[in-house]
Design a protein around this motif. Sequence first.
Motif, PDB file in Angstrom:
ATOM      1  N   ILE A 161       0.819  -1.219   0.000  1.00  0.00           N
ATOM      2  CA  ILE A 161       0.000   0.000   0.000  1.00  0.00           C
ATOM      3  C   ILE A 161       0.849   1.263   0.000  1.00  0.00           C
ATOM      4  O   ILE A 161       0.319   2.378   0.040  1.00  0.00           O
ATOM      5  CB  ILE A 161      -1.007   0.015   1.165  1.00  0.00           C
ATOM      6  N   GLY A 162       2.165   1.093  -0.048  1.00  0.00           N
ATOM      7  CA  GLY A 162       3.047   2.237  -0.252  1.00  0.00           C
ATOM      8  C   GLY A 162       2.926   3.297   0.814  1.00  0.00           C
ATOM      9  O   GLY A 162       2.892   2.998   2.013  1.00  0.00           O
ATOM     10  N   ASP A 163       2.820   4.565   0.363  1.00  0.00           N
ATOM     11  CA  ASP A 163       2.839   5.668   1.320  1.00  0.00           C
ATOM     12  C   ASP A 163       1.513   5.865   2.045  1.00  0.00           C
ATOM     13  O   ASP A 163       1.372   6.792   2.843  1.00  0.00           O
ATOM     14  CB  ASP A 163       3.277   6.971   0.643  1.00  0.00           C
ATOM     15  N   ARG A 164       0.544   4.987   1.789  1.00  0.00           N
ATOM     16  CA  ARG A 164      -0.681   5.024   2.598  1.00  0.00           C
ATOM     17  C   ARG A 164      -0.401   4.510   4.014  1.00  0.00           C
ATOM     18  O   ARG A 164      -1.145   4.804   4.950  1.00  0.00           O
ATOM     19  CB  ARG A 164      -1.775   4.150   1.967  1.00  0.00           C
ATOM     20  N   LEU A 165       0.653   3.717   4.178  1.00  0.00           N
ATOM     21  CA  LEU A 165       0.953   3.083   5.459  1.00  0.00           C
ATOM     22  C   LEU A 165       1.664   4.044   6.405  1.00  0.00           C
ATOM     23  O   LEU A 165       2.682   4.634   6.058  1.00  0.00           O
ATOM     24  CB  LEU A 165       1.839   1.855   5.237  1.00  0.00           C
ATOM     25  N   ALA A 166       1.128   4.156   7.623  1.00  0.00           N
ATOM     26  CA  ALA A 166       1.822   4.886   8.683  1.00  0.00           C
ATOM     27  C   ALA A 166       2.603   3.923   9.571  1.00  0.00           C
ATOM     28  O   ALA A 166       3.744   4.199   9.950  1.00  0.00           O
ATOM     29  CB  ALA A 166       0.822   5.667   9.530  1.00  0.00           C
ATOM     30  N   ARG A 167       1.986   2.784   9.876  1.00  0.00           N
ATOM     31  CA  ARG A 167       2.628   1.798  10.747  1.00  0.00           C
ATOM     32  C   ARG A 167       1.875   0.483  10.618  1.00  0.00           C
ATOM     33  O   ARG A 167       0.682   0.458  10.314  1.00  0.00           O
ATOM     34  CB  ARG A 167       2.619   2.274  12.216  1.00  0.00           C
ATOM     35  N   VAL A 168       2.575  -0.607  10.854  1.00  0.00           N
ATOM     36  CA  VAL A 168       1.926  -1.916  10.927  1.00  0.00           C
ATOM     37  C   VAL A 168       2.110  -2.437  12.348  1.00  0.00           C
ATOM     38  O   VAL A 168       3.171  -2.263  12.956  1.00  0.00           O
ATOM     39  CB  VAL A 168       2.483  -2.896   9.863  1.00  0.00           C
ATOM     40  N   VAL A 169       1.038  -2.999  12.899  1.00  0.00           N
ATOM     41  CA  VAL A 169       1.066  -3.544  14.260  1.00  0.00           C
ATOM     42  C   VAL A 169       0.722  -5.026  14.192  1.00  0.00           C
ATOM     43  O   VAL A 169      -0.333  -5.403  13.682  1.00  0.00           O
ATOM     44  CB  VAL A 169       0.080  -2.819  15.195  1.00  0.00           C
ATOM     45  N   PHE A 170       1.630  -5.845  14.700  1.00  0.00           N
ATOM     46  CA  PHE A 170       1.422  -7.290  14.742  1.00  0.00           C
ATOM     47  C   PHE A 170       1.030  -7.670  16.166  1.00  0.00           C
ATOM     48  O   PHE A 170       1.810  -7.463  17.099  1.00  0.00           O
ATOM     49  CB  PHE A 170       2.703  -8.017  14.336  1.00  0.00           C
TER      50      PHE A 170
END
Length: 227
Positions: free
Chosen positions: A87-96
């Motif tokens: 999703i490229g620059d749409r992503l701010a952070r991913v949380v697992f």
Amino acid sequence: MTEFVLVAGAWLGSWAWDEVVPELQAAGHGTHPLTLSGLAEKQGIPAGQQTHVQDIVDEIERLDLRDVVLVGHSYSGIPVGQAAERIGDRLARVVFVDSEVPVNGAAFASARLAAAIAENGGFWAPLTAPDCDGQGLTGEQTARFVGGSTPHPGATLTEPAVLARPLGELPATYIKCLLDGPEPNDDVAELLKSERWRLVEMDTGHWPMFSQPVELARILNRSAAES
């Protein structure tokens, strides 16, 4: 405003986040709990692992979401990790959230699990109440989890992950639920060496959206602030 896209683990649908969503909304965030193909209200839809990756990407693009904190719990860390880089620059952070992580070219299922899936008509059978013992759930919470679970499409577990670049390059938070084991698995431990990853621990079991939804929401809110 941060947009949270919330993806629960095996056997579960968007309903699993019902007690987390109000807490995030109260903090001013957008919330988008997502049911993956073949689960919950989407039972009967054929799904492989890349179907689940595309489910996530399509939802973000359909809603034109920006400043996305993409949250993957348990199994769903695998498609979430792949979707995060797509999703490229749409992503701010991913949380697992106490999750698996994708390993390029590798599948989630062991040979034993793959055999069990094959014997069960191509599905991973949901857990029973005794399987949830020791995970910090009340009897009511266990009943809700077990009662809402649906068989999980086996191909999502036996197909390999596809990553275009190292996962450690993504800004990420890993939440380890200590009742499910004191240490992250080896793949996660290696990723946590990245300066872009951080570890947060919760003193609860593998399903914190049921056992500690308010505390989980607080951690997610802090993750948004770090983005």
